[in-house]
Design a protein around this motif. Structure first.
Motif, short mmCIF file in Angstrom:
data_model
loop_
_atom_site.label_atom_id
_atom_site.label_comp_id
_atom_site.label_asym_id
_atom_site.label_seq_id
_atom_site.Cartn_x
_atom_site.Cartn_y
_atom_site.Cartn_z
N MET A 1 69.82 0.41 148.05
CA MET A 1 69.34 -0.18 149.28
C MET A 1 70.53 -0.47 150.21
N ILE A 2 70.22 -0.60 151.44
CA ILE A 2 71.22 -0.85 152.48
C ILE A 2 71.62 -2.33 152.45
N PRO A 3 72.92 -2.65 152.62
CA PRO A 3 73.33 -4.06 152.66
C PRO A 3 72.75 -4.78 153.88
N ALA A 4 72.74 -6.11 153.81
CA ALA A 4 72.25 -6.92 154.93
C ALA A 4 73.17 -6.74 156.13
N ARG A 5 72.58 -6.80 157.31
CA ARG A 5 73.32 -6.68 158.56
C ARG A 5 73.52 -8.08 159.15
N ALA A 6 74.59 -8.24 159.90
CA ALA A 6 74.88 -9.54 160.52
C ALA A 6 75.19 -9.34 162.00
N LYS A 7 74.66 -10.24 162.80
CA LYS A 7 74.97 -10.26 164.23
C LYS A 7 75.45 -11.67 164.55
N GLU A 8 76.67 -11.77 165.09
CA GLU A 8 77.19 -13.08 165.44
C GLU A 8 76.57 -13.54 166.75
N LEU A 9 75.86 -14.66 166.70
CA LEU A 9 75.18 -15.20 167.87
C LEU A 9 76.13 -16.05 168.70
N GLU A 10 76.99 -16.77 168.03
CA GLU A 10 78.06 -17.57 168.62
C GLU A 10 79.05 -17.81 167.49
N PRO A 11 80.24 -18.31 167.78
CA PRO A 11 81.22 -18.47 166.71
C PRO A 11 80.67 -19.28 165.52
N LYS A 32 70.17 -10.20 149.13
CA LYS A 32 71.11 -9.46 149.99
C LYS A 32 71.63 -10.34 151.11
N ILE A 33 70.74 -11.13 151.69
CA ILE A 33 71.13 -12.03 152.78
C ILE A 33 72.09 -13.10 152.26
N ASP A 34 71.81 -13.65 151.07
CA ASP A 34 72.71 -14.64 150.48
C ASP A 34 74.09 -14.04 150.23
N LYS A 35 74.13 -12.81 149.74
CA LYS A 35 75.40 -12.15 149.47
C LYS A 35 76.21 -11.97 150.75
N ARG A 36 75.53 -11.57 151.82
CA ARG A 36 76.21 -11.38 153.11
C ARG A 36 76.69 -12.72 153.67
N ALA A 37 75.87 -13.76 153.54
CA ALA A 37 76.24 -15.09 154.02
C ALA A 37 77.49 -15.59 153.30
N ALA A 69 52.92 4.18 154.80
CA ALA A 69 53.93 3.38 154.09
C ALA A 69 54.50 2.37 155.07
N SER A 70 55.25 1.44 154.56
CA SER A 70 55.87 0.47 155.46
C SER A 70 57.18 0.00 154.88
N TYR A 71 57.93 -0.74 155.68
CA TYR A 71 59.14 -1.37 155.17
C TYR A 71 59.11 -2.83 155.60
N THR A 72 59.87 -3.64 154.87
CA THR A 72 59.91 -5.07 155.10
C THR A 72 61.29 -5.47 155.59
N VAL A 73 61.33 -6.39 156.54
CA VAL A 73 62.58 -6.91 157.05
C VAL A 73 62.58 -8.43 156.86
N VAL A 74 63.63 -8.95 156.24
CA VAL A 74 63.79 -10.39 156.09
C VAL A 74 64.91 -10.81 157.04
N THR A 75 64.64 -11.82 157.85
CA THR A 75 65.61 -12.29 158.85
C THR A 75 65.87 -13.78 158.64
N ARG A 76 67.14 -14.16 158.60
CA ARG A 76 67.53 -15.57 158.49
C ARG A 76 68.70 -15.83 159.45
N THR A 77 68.82 -17.05 159.91
CA THR A 77 69.95 -17.46 160.75
C THR A 77 70.75 -18.50 159.99
N ILE A 78 72.08 -18.30 159.95
CA ILE A 78 72.95 -19.22 159.23
C ILE A 78 74.02 -19.79 160.16
N GLN A 79 74.54 -20.93 159.76
CA GLN A 79 75.68 -21.57 160.41
C GLN A 79 76.72 -21.80 159.34
#
Length: 82
Positions: A1-11, A32-37, A69-79
């Motif tokens: 599977m593809i690793p989680a992607r990150a977009k910096e919203l602000e510093p 995956k999101i936890d690993k990226r965080a 078929a479909s795919y699922t996207v999980v989205t979270r915002t972290i600080q």
């Protein structure tokens, strides 16, 4: 599977997204999101800003036709914690 992607919203604040096919579980995408965080902020050095996770399902197309078929996207915002 593809690793989680990150977009910096602000510093220090990031929107993380992980996606998988119809066979991917929500828990595997959350992992995956936890690993990226952890990679971005350090081990246990971040806080989730959203109370619930977003898990939209999107249809899959082949030559403009919905193939059922479909795919699922999980989205979270972290600080990142200082």
């Amino acid at each position: 599977m593809i690793p989680a992607r990150a977009k910096e919203l602000e510093p220090g604040k990031f929107k993380l997204m992980a996606s998988g096919n119809i066979f991917a579980s929500i828990s595997s995408l959350e992992a995956k999101i936890d690993k990226r965080a952890k990679k971005l902020c350090g081990e246990e050095n971040y806080t989730y800003l959203d109370k619930e996770i977003a898990t939209p399902h999107s249809p899959a197309y082949s030559n403009g036709v919905d193939i059922g078929a479909s795919y699922t996207v999980v989205t979270r915002t972290i600080q990142c914690n200082p």
